[in-house]
Each structure stands twice: as structure tokens, then as C-alpha cells.
Design a protein around this motif. Structure first.
Motif, PDB file in Angstrom:
ATOM      1  N   GLY A   1      16.673   5.103  39.224  1.00  0.00           N
ATOM      2  CA  GLY A   1      18.020   4.777  39.717  1.00  0.00           C
ATOM      3  C   GLY A   1      18.189   4.997  41.204  1.00  0.00           C
TER       4      GLY A   1
ATOM      5  N   HIS B   1      19.091   7.692  42.677  1.00  0.00           N
ATOM      6  CA  HIS B   1      20.238   8.554  42.993  1.00  0.00           C
ATOM      7  C   HIS B   1      19.795   9.888  43.591  1.00  0.00           C
ATOM      8  CE1 HIS B   1      22.847   5.771  40.948  1.00  0.00           C
ATOM      9  NE2 HIS B   1      22.101   5.834  39.856  1.00  0.00           N
TER      10      HIS B   1
ATOM     11  N   HIS C   1      15.348  -1.566  35.783  1.00  0.00           N
ATOM     12  CA  HIS C   1      15.596  -1.251  34.378  1.00  0.00           C
ATOM     13  C   HIS C   1      16.497  -2.320  33.760  1.00  0.00           C
ATOM     14  CE1 HIS C   1      16.391   1.164  30.834  1.00  0.00           C
ATOM     15  NE2 HIS C   1      17.685   0.986  31.032  1.00  0.00           N
TER      16      HIS C   1
ATOM     17  N   GLY D   1      18.975  -2.811  31.887  1.00  0.00           N
ATOM     18  CA  GLY D   1      20.185  -2.317  31.226  1.00  0.00           C
ATOM     19  C   GLY D   1      20.947  -1.440  32.193  1.00  0.00           C
ATOM     20  N   ASP D   2      21.983  -0.796  31.691  1.00  0.00           N
ATOM     21  CA  ASP D   2      22.748   0.141  32.510  1.00  0.00           C
ATOM     22  C   ASP D   2      22.009   1.471  32.444  1.00  0.00           C
ATOM     23  OD1 ASP D   2      24.430   2.150  33.379  1.00  0.00           O
ATOM     24  OD2 ASP D   2      26.235   1.303  32.457  1.00  0.00           O
ATOM     25  N   LEU D   3      21.278   1.794  33.510  1.00  0.00           N
ATOM     26  CA  LEU D   3      20.363   2.935  33.465  1.00  0.00           C
ATOM     27  C   LEU D   3      21.068   4.222  33.041  1.00  0.00           C
ATOM     28  CD1 LEU D   3      17.424   3.957  34.112  1.00  0.00           C
ATOM     29  CD2 LEU D   3      18.349   4.666  36.315  1.00  0.00           C
ATOM     30  N   GLN D   4      22.188   4.490  33.682  1.00  0.00           N
ATOM     31  CA  GLN D   4      22.868   5.751  33.422  1.00  0.00           C
ATOM     32  C   GLN D   4      23.300   5.856  31.951  1.00  0.00           C
ATOM     33  OE1 GLN D   4      25.478   6.810  36.716  1.00  0.00           O
ATOM     34  NE2 GLN D   4      26.882   7.645  35.180  1.00  0.00           N
ATOM     35  N   ALA D   5      23.884   4.802  31.452  1.00  0.00           N
ATOM     36  CA  ALA D   5      24.332   4.804  30.050  1.00  0.00           C
ATOM     37  C   ALA D   5      23.128   4.885  29.118  1.00  0.00           C
ATOM     38  CB  ALA D   5      25.156   3.550  29.757  1.00  0.00           C
ATOM     39  N   ASP D   6      22.075   4.164  29.458  1.00  0.00           N
ATOM     40  CA  ASP D   6      20.884   4.165  28.605  1.00  0.00           C
ATOM     41  C   ASP D   6      20.222   5.546  28.566  1.00  0.00           C
ATOM     42  OD1 ASP D   6      21.316   1.523  28.068  1.00  0.00           O
ATOM     43  OD2 ASP D   6      19.465   0.772  28.987  1.00  0.00           O
TER      44      ASP D   6
ATOM     45  N   GLU E   1      21.647   8.379  29.021  1.00  0.00           N
ATOM     46  CA  GLU E   1      22.487   9.274  28.202  1.00  0.00           C
ATOM     47  C   GLU E   1      22.167   9.085  26.724  1.00  0.00           C
ATOM     48  OE1 GLU E   1      26.074  10.733  25.987  1.00  0.00           O
ATOM     49  OE2 GLU E   1      25.286   8.700  26.011  1.00  0.00           O
TER      50      GLU E   1
ATOM     51  N   ALA F   1      18.896   1.424  23.579  1.00  0.00           N
ATOM     52  CA  ALA F   1      18.879   2.015  24.921  1.00  0.00           C
ATOM     53  C   ALA F   1      17.678   2.957  25.076  1.00  0.00           C
ATOM     54  CB  ALA F   1      20.172   2.779  25.156  1.00  0.00           C
TER      55      ALA F   1
ATOM     56  N   ARG G   1      14.603   1.021  25.660  1.00  0.00           N
ATOM     57  CA  ARG G   1      14.569   0.484  27.038  1.00  0.00           C
ATOM     58  C   ARG G   1      14.142   1.572  28.026  1.00  0.00           C
ATOM     59  NH1 ARG G   1      19.288  -2.414  25.390  1.00  0.00           N
ATOM     60  NH2 ARG G   1      20.702  -0.805  26.176  1.00  0.00           N
TER      61      ARG G   1
END
Ligand code: NDP
Length: 477
Positions: A207, A209, A314, A316-321, A323, A404, A407
Motif C-alpha cells: 500500500g 503507507h 493489489h 482489490g481494496d487493500l486495506q479492507a482486504d 482486515e 479477500a 487476494r
């Protein structure tokens, strides 16, 4: 006046436990091999309650009401045996020696059996929560006889952590049950920490971050279903900035994780019980890998290559995935740990209530989390649950998370980022759900080279194929 309870071994843990008893209005006898610690405790904290300080073991024992309750809080191993040898001859039938240190459960079984012969109760007790817990309310896991718990339980419940007024202390089961459960608690703690570390690593490396940004992500997660002490302190560690360099604290710490051994004990015990605690094992091995400086240096020198082409971002939505992957992997790690507790309970005839363990871990200890409520509910509904994964709450959570989760593991593999926790948890999950496993082939190999025999899906009995003969006929074994 006599003391209701005594504590011998007044280093940080023993001192804080003694103060905790005193703060709850109990008269506490205190003793330490070297008297200076005893003196310091009474000088510094004497005003917090009533202490009876003794320099000799004899005076200490004489200062206790009967049946005597002596908490031993010394260095685990030989020192514990030395203290038992010193005190056992001074005690009388029905008195209790309570080992609250981090003993190995097999040592506890041995000590309990030996002291039972002498008419004494030996109560191996898991205490979690470190120094702070010991002072303000730990999670307490006492083993030993039911009878000893009747005399001791109320005192321990009094000083334990509380959730909605309910104590985080329960009689776990006979002899080594308390120390066993404490050991698995620590093993689960290793797995939880590894998974959190992998989540951080992916958010950072995939990500892009910063640690401070990731601290905010964890703070957000802490409000949700991942809410726990470990997630909370992770955010604190990630936002910390090193004063001398101005860099994120996490970047100036040497990346070699250390261990005191309870994770290793958990895995060793699991191997003996035949329970696949892959999540705990991977986290112990991940620490060992990180600490293997020579091997890592050799790999760096050789330039072990990473993926040849960086796959795209990635999918998908990395942060959501992440989690979802973290939550699903955490469920697997806990399911494995609880399975280990159930297996040991069966092996040793401990009759441990797994739901009660989840209940007493909800406060006072390192793995305290909302999550444990669901584990308690699962076992309340179905005490002989084969695995937590089939409880409806966890089944729904994993069903919701699995795409998720896949992924995230795929991204980690594609980008060459180690995720032993996430990926082994997923492999375990897929192993459990597989209709057919390649174990059938392994049975064939075993029969080929060792005549180890196999069972058939269509007939009762054991069979062996005469591999060395031309017609390779099957015979009944
Ligand atoms: P230590 O493990 O550092 O042990 C020091 C204490 O042991 C001192 O009181 C020392 O006496 C005594 N001791 C050492 N050898 C002997 C001996 N041969 N005979 C008599 N006494 C001896 O203390 P901690 O307070 O850190 O830990 C105590 C126990 O609690 C350990 O088993 C540890 O594993 C466990 N622990 C648990 C934690 C938790 O979260 N539950 C956290 C930390 C520890 P002296 O002062 O005379 O040297």
C-alpha cells in the motif's frame, strides 16, 4: 493476626501480586530469598495494606492461617523446585503451594503428584498480564485439585481482572491444566502478533503507507471486530517517533524477534498431541527466521532473487482486504489453539471447559479482545464443538472474508512479501474443507517403501500392495 495468603519471590511479579492482595484487604505474608526485596516492598508499599514480612521461611510459614496458602513467584525451572523443597517440609496436610510462575505443565504435573503424596496441594497457576496485570488484575488460570480451589479460588477471583463484575479466574482443571492453558494462551499471542505484523508489512510495502498512516488504520480497526489490546498497542508503537533520529520508531528497531520459550513449548506440546497448530508454529518459526542473522546475511550476500516482474497493484481494496485476511487468519489461529486445549484435556482427563477459557481471557491478559465473547458463545452453545470454524459466527466471518483473504495471499506471493501467518492459515482452511486430500498418495508411498499398509474407501480392514512383485497384488494386512 495471621495472613490469609503468602507470597514468596518478590521480584516485579511477586511484589505486584502481593500488593494486589493487600489492596483488596487481605493480610499478606511476604518473603524472598534475599531479605532486601521484602524490606523494600514493605517500606515502599506498606501503606497500601497489611503485610507481615518475614526473613526466614519458618517465620513466613508460621505467619499464615491454615490451611496455608503460599504463592511461589520465582524464576521458573530449578528455582521453583528449590523453593518447593524448602517449603514443603514446613507445611502441614491440606496446605497449598501455588506456583504462579511460567512453569512447563509437565513440571507442574510432576510436582503436583509428588506433593499430593505428602498430603499437600500443589496448584500450578497461569498468570497473564505482565507486571501491570499482576498489580491491577491479571487473568488467572489455576490448576490443581477442586478442593484447593474451594479454599483458594475466592482470593484469586478477588484480585483478578473483571468483565462486567465477573472475575477472569476459573478453576481450569487438575494438576497441569492451568499451566497448559496459560502456555497455549501465550502461543495464541505469538500467532496474533505475527498476523498483525504481516498486516502492517503488507499495508506498508504493497500500500505504500507510512507507519503513522498505518497507526490510524489500526486505530480504526480497533473500533471494529478486531478490537483488542494487541491492535490498540500496535497503533501506539507505529505512531511512535524515535527521539534521536526523528525516524519512525519501527524503523530503528532491529528486526530480529526474540522469544522466551512459551510459544516453542506450545508447538512442542502440539506435536506430541498431534494437533496442527500451524498458526502458532509459523509465528514461532517466523521469529526464529528473523533472528537467524547469519542465514539472512548469507541470503543477502547470494542475492536470492525476488519476483522477476512486479505484478500490478493489489486487485482489490487493500486495506479492507487485509482486515478480512487478518480476521480470518486470527480465527484459524484461535481455532487451532482451542483444539489443542481440547486435545490435551482429553489426553490428561482434565475436563477443561474451553468457553470458560475464552471468558477469563477477556480482560487482564495480552490477548484480551471482544472476539473472545464469540468464542465463549460458540462453546456455550456447543461444548464439544470440533472446531471453532464450524460455529455459525465464525463460519459466516470466514465465508465473508475468504475472497479477500485469497487476494491478499496472492498479492503477497506475487510481490515476494512473506506472509507465513496468512498463507498457512489459508492452507489450513483449504485443507479442512478439501473433499479429498493428497494424503491418499502419501499412504501409497508409505506402503511402497515401508509396507505401512493403508485403508480403502470401499472396504473395512488394512491392506498392503506387494509392490516388489510383478503383478503388484493387494493383500489383506
Ligand atoms: P524473575 O523470574 O526474574 O525471578 C526473580 C525471583 O526469583 C527473585 O525473587 C529471586 O530471589 C527468586 N529466585 C531465583 N532463584 C531462586 C532460588 N534458587 N531460590 C529462591 N528464590 C529464587 O522474577 P519475575 O517477577 O520477573 O517473574 C516471576 C515468575 O513470573 C517467573 O516464573 C516468570 O516466568 C513469571 N512471569 C510472568 C509474567 C506474566 O506476564 N505472567 C511476566 C513476567 C514473569 P532473589 O531476589 O533472592 O534473587
Amino acid at each position: 493476626e495471621k495472613a490469609q495468603i503468602g507470597v514468596t519471590g518478590l521480584a516485579v511479579m511477586g511484589r505486584n501480586l502481593a500488593r494486589n492482595f493487600a489492596r483488596h484487604g487481605h493480610t499478606v505474608a511476604v518473603h524472598n530469598r534475599s531479605y532486601n526485596r521484602t524490606k523494600e516492598l514493605v517500606e515502599e508499599f506498606g501503606h497500601e495494606g497489611t503485610f507481615i514480612a518475614s526473613e526466614s521461611a519458618e517465620d513466613f510459614v508460621a505467619s499464615l492461617e491454615r490451611p496455608r496458602r503460599v504463592v511461589i513467584m520465582v524464576k521458573a525451572g530449578k528455582p521453583t523446585d528449590a523453593v518447593i523443597d524448602e517449603f514443603a517440609p514446613l507445611l502441614e496436610e491440606g496446605d497449598m503451594l501455588i506456583d504462579a510462575g511460567n512453569a512447563h505443565y509437565l513440571d507442574t504435573r510432576r510436582r503436583e503428584a509428588a506433593l499430593r503424596e505428602r498430603g499437600l496441594h500443589f496448584v500450578g497457576t497461569g498468570v497473564s498480564g505482565g507486571e501491570e496485570g499482576a498489580l491491577h488484575g491479571p487473568s488467572i488460570m489455576p490448576g490443581g485439585s477442586k478442593e484447593s480451589y474451594e479454599a483458594l479460588g475466592p482470593l484469586l477471583e478477588d484480585i483478578s481482572a473483571k468483565v462486567d463484575g465477573e472475575p477472569c479466574c476459573v478453576h481450569v482443571g487438575p494438576d497441569g491444566a492451568g499451566h497448559f492453558v496459560k502456555m497455549v494462551h501465550n502461543g495464541i499471542e505469538y500467532a496474533d502478533m505475527q498476523l498483525i505484523a504481516e498486516a502492517y508489512d503488507l499495508l506498508r510495502r504493497v500500500g505504500g503507507h507510512s507507519p503513522a498512516e498505518i497507526a490510524d488504520v489500526f486505530r480504526g480497526w480497533n473500533e471494529g471486530r478486531l478490537g483488542s489490546y494487541l491492535i490498540e498497542i500496535t497503533a501506539e508503537v507505529l505512531k511512535q517517533v524515535d527521539a534521536s533520529s526523528g525516524k519512525p520508531f519501527v524503523d530503528i528497531v532491529l528486526d530480529q524477534a526474540e522469544q522466551k520459550g512459551t510459544g516453542r513449548w506450545t508447538v512442542q506440546a502440539a506435536l506430541d498431541l498431534g494437533v496442527p497448530v500451524s498458526g502458532i508454529a509459523e509465528s514461532v518459526f517466523a521469529r526464529a527466521l528473523s533472528g537467524g542473522a547469519d542465514v539472512r546475511q548469507a541470503a543477502a550476500d547470494a542475492g536470492l532473487p525476488g519476483p522477476s516482474a512486479t505484478t500490478g497493484a493489489h486487485a482489490g481494496d487493500l486495506q479492507a482486504d487485509v482486515e478480512q485476511a487478518l480476521f480470518a487468519s486470527k480465527i484459524v489461529a484461535y481455532a487451532q489453539g482451542f483444539q489443542q486445549i481440547q486435545a490435551a484435556s482429553k489426553e490428561y482427563g482434565w475436563e477443561i471447559d474451553p468457553g470458560a477459557m475464552a471468558k477469563i481471557w477477556r480482560a487482564g491478559c495480552i490477548i484480551r479482545a471482544k472476539f473472545l465473547d464469540f468464542i465463549k458463545q460458540a462453546y456455550d452453545k456447543s461444548p464439544s464443538l470440533a472446531t471453532l470454524l464450524v460455529d455459525q459466527y465464525f463460519l459466516d466471518a470466514v465465508s465473508g472474508a475468504q475472497d479477500a483473504w485469497r487476494r491478499v495471499v496472492a498479492t503477497a506471493a506475487a510481490q515476494g512479501i512473506p506472509s507465513p501467518g496468512f498463507s498457512s492459515a489459508l492452507a489450513y482452511y483449504d485443507g479442512l474443507r478439501a473433499e479429498r486430500l493428497p494424503a491418499a498418495l502419501i499412504q501409497g508411498q508409505r506402503d511402497f517403501f515401508g509396507a505401512h499398509t493403508y485403508h480403502r474407501v470401499d472396504k473395512e480392514g488394512s491392506f498392503h500392495t506387494l509392490w516388489a512383485t510383478d503383478d503388484r497384488k493387494e493383500v489383506s494386512a
